[in-house]
Design an enzyme around this catalytic site. Sequence first.
Site, short mmCIF file in Angstrom:
data_model
loop_
_atom_site.label_atom_id
_atom_site.label_comp_id
_atom_site.label_asym_id
_atom_site.label_seq_id
_atom_site.Cartn_x
_atom_site.Cartn_y
_atom_site.Cartn_z
N ASP A 155 -8.34 -9.11 3.46
CA ASP A 155 -8.12 -8.00 4.41
C ASP A 155 -9.29 -7.90 5.39
O ASP A 155 -10.12 -7.01 5.25
CB ASP A 155 -7.98 -6.70 3.60
CG ASP A 155 -7.49 -5.55 4.46
OD1 ASP A 155 -7.12 -5.79 5.62
OD2 ASP A 155 -7.47 -4.41 3.97
N GLU A 203 0.83 -1.21 0.00
CA GLU A 203 0.00 0.00 0.00
C GLU A 203 0.87 1.26 0.00
O GLU A 203 0.63 2.20 0.76
CB GLU A 203 -0.97 -0.03 1.19
CG GLU A 203 -1.86 -1.26 1.17
CD GLU A 203 -2.93 -1.32 2.25
OE1 GLU A 203 -2.72 -0.73 3.31
OE2 GLU A 203 -3.96 -1.96 1.99
N GLU A 205 -12.88 -2.46 11.59
CA GLU A 205 -12.78 -1.67 10.35
C GLU A 205 -13.86 -2.02 9.33
O GLU A 205 -14.58 -1.16 8.84
CB GLU A 205 -11.39 -1.87 9.73
CG GLU A 205 -11.25 -1.20 8.39
CD GLU A 205 -9.89 -1.44 7.74
OE1 GLU A 205 -9.02 -2.07 8.36
OE2 GLU A 205 -9.70 -0.97 6.60
#
Length: 841
Positions: A390, A311, A418
């Site tokens: 993820d 990332e 998240e």
Amino acid sequence: MKRSSFLRVAYFAGFLALLFPSHKLHADNGYDAWLRYAPLKEAERAKFAAFPSALVARSDSLLLQTSQKELIRGVRGMLGRELRVEKELPKESAILLGTLADLHLLAPELHAPELRADGFWLANDRINGHDCLIIAGATDRGTLYGVFAVLRKIAFVEGLSHLQEQQEPANPIRWVNDWDNLDGRIERGYGGRSIFFENGSVRTDLSRASDYARLLASVGINGCIVNNVNADPRVLAPDFLPQLARIADAFRAWGVRLGISVDLSSPKSLGGLDTFDPLDPRVQSWWKEKADEIYRLIPDFAGFLVKADSEGRPGPSSYGRTPADAANVVARALQLHGSIVMYRAFVYDHHLDWRNPKNDRARAAYDIFHPLDGKFDDNVIVQIKHGPIDFQVREPASPLLGTLEKTNEAIELQITQEYMGQQRHLCFLVPMWKEALDFDMRVGDRATPVKNIVSGQIFHRALGGFAGVANVGLDANWMGNPMAIANLYGFARLAWDPNLSSANIADEWTRLTFGNDPVADRTIDAMLLSSWPTYENYTGPLGAGTLTDILGSHYGPGVESSERNGWGQWHRADHDGIGMDRTIATGTGYVGQYSPEVQKEFETLAATPDSLLLFFHHVPYTYRLKSSKTVIQHIYDSHYKGAERVREFVKMWESIRNLVGDDERYEFVLKRLRYQEGHAIVWRDAVCNWFLRMSGIPDAKGRVGHSPHRIEAESMQLQGYVPVDVEPSETASGGKAVACQPPAGECAASVDFRGSSGTYQLKIQYFDQNNGKAKFRVVVAGHQLDEWVADDTLPNSKLGGDTSTRRQINGVKLHQGDEIRIEGTPDGGELAALDYVEIEP
Ligand code: GCV
């Protein structure tokens, strides 16, 4: 008890009661989490009548002092008794506290068991003719863990008189990761700002850090990475390290060691070298000198965590080097000091070509790390997210976990929610983690569950364990919701013993947090244990992924956001079908990363369980599941079922109001559950409408696209309000809302009630953007019924699935012809926007 000490205790208890009237003692905002030490009822206390008053502790070590204080505090809170500290054995029953070595000095006749590091022994034994309670650890830290275990037993009202128990952690590494930035913000943190940092420095007041360490120690966590894995190189700056040492000081009394995330480019970006190539000797010396500098300030430093080549983070690929090259250079700098590097396997290309059906992000960790097995030094641990993508609502266990036979591993679990409703939605993750931990990799055709691989047991590795992304913050209740911290508790308990059941962990947490009322406990346990499948039902079922807005907040619905971009969280839904073909025969070949026996479970449609079908296969919407439903009907049904279950959660919670204590915590949770009830409907409608539009296949039960009680705001009589398009369109009913745009200072939407007179529920769907505090007023037949301010801090400033919110007004008496009028006053950028009104009998 002797009369004099009895009087002392009674006097003290009375004094406490004067200081803190009983309702105050019970009032709770969630700060104490599972360490409340709430007074037991009289009848429960009776079980501890023989509990000793003397506490014998010979050593003065820091951790033993902590252990003593904690035991005194807990016993005072729960039993209302004061313990007296002695150095030698008194002529009465006593609690013996210390390491096995301390114990041997006090009572050489005792036969203590052998204990591994951090383990403890709890026993009731006769010493010098008196019953004694023994709390002994292999080390001081083990002793502290023993104290917390005894206090848990008291909270559960378990008798201690026949105690004989030995506990050792399954995993040497039991760490939390906190993704705190040095400016005080927390990446994916939903419980307020950092407890460690503010404005680029370590906070002056670190009392929260020390209270956090206490919570962690109470459940056996022994390390904490305090800064974001997207690390700021400044964390290693000479002026910053002494500040970090202050955090280590705050942790030390609780046996929690401090570690930090580091940026691999630090030798260059911070150290002034012209390279950060791990094979350059200057880079190697830089890391070594940096490690020495750290250990001069923090002698018990735990180690580094590294995110690289991921990332956008710099990494060894810049120099054509491997993750093993990078991990080893840092590890060698730490090795002399006896500490470790956790190197994350979350390495992938986020610019993947989505047009290529063979591309697959899920393959990345295995493809990159498997060839490196055996190349990592012994003090490197590869930290692997539990699934290959993820932290989605359902993923299979990462195949990499089953394939590194000559490398230490840790499983990374995400405690912060998240992709799981960001602490606004109830989602107890332990059952999901259990699935990953129990996933049998069938290495060499034998039982090799992930939990026994990461602990080091299967491949005989000395190191291994658990890393949990916790992200607690300054909010009074730590995680933004008193229920969310159940996940921190559960994570730690699993790191200690992954064989504990979800039900067991849920019940422990519930009783420690809300007391021992059986009805309340059963209710809360049932809510917790069904919350993950419920969340899955109304977000992304059948293994398709969370179906959230992956390009933005990762919160509300955003079915299409994962497609046609390089991030690789594709579900490949189109007009005909949905799912990623990851088979060996026709797909990306990902299935081939598992052992042959596991391949058989996923390679064919017939063998793949429904719950992971769309993770492994692309199927038409009309494909029949093992449940005999079609995929499309399952999508519709599960979303309605999930949203309905949240409605039940609200009722369940309301039913135990008087049993759990009608305090700040209770109200907070109630508010959150009511919000979740509305937002689950936003999810349900957005996902179902998207799939209806895409597939063209109607819901066999006629619900999707038909809401008989709903009146669209854009069809009401509007004063000032103007219809606007909402993007993506499925996140607003009918794709539109009405907004009160400048220069209008106040707007209204009204409708005349056409149904028969009676009592109704009024549900107002509005948008609570985070760039203002708009006001709303509901007026029925000229009388104000309700008013509120849209001041929530949802993660978006736009109209859409993140901000769509429901206000429900019960018991509204309506007569035919009554005008229902909603007035909105915008504020800042917030447009007091409305989506629809529902009038339900
Ligand atoms: C810390 C996901 C999150 C990122 C996080 C990353 C990681 O992509 O959205 O915020 O970055 O995972 O785990 O490194």
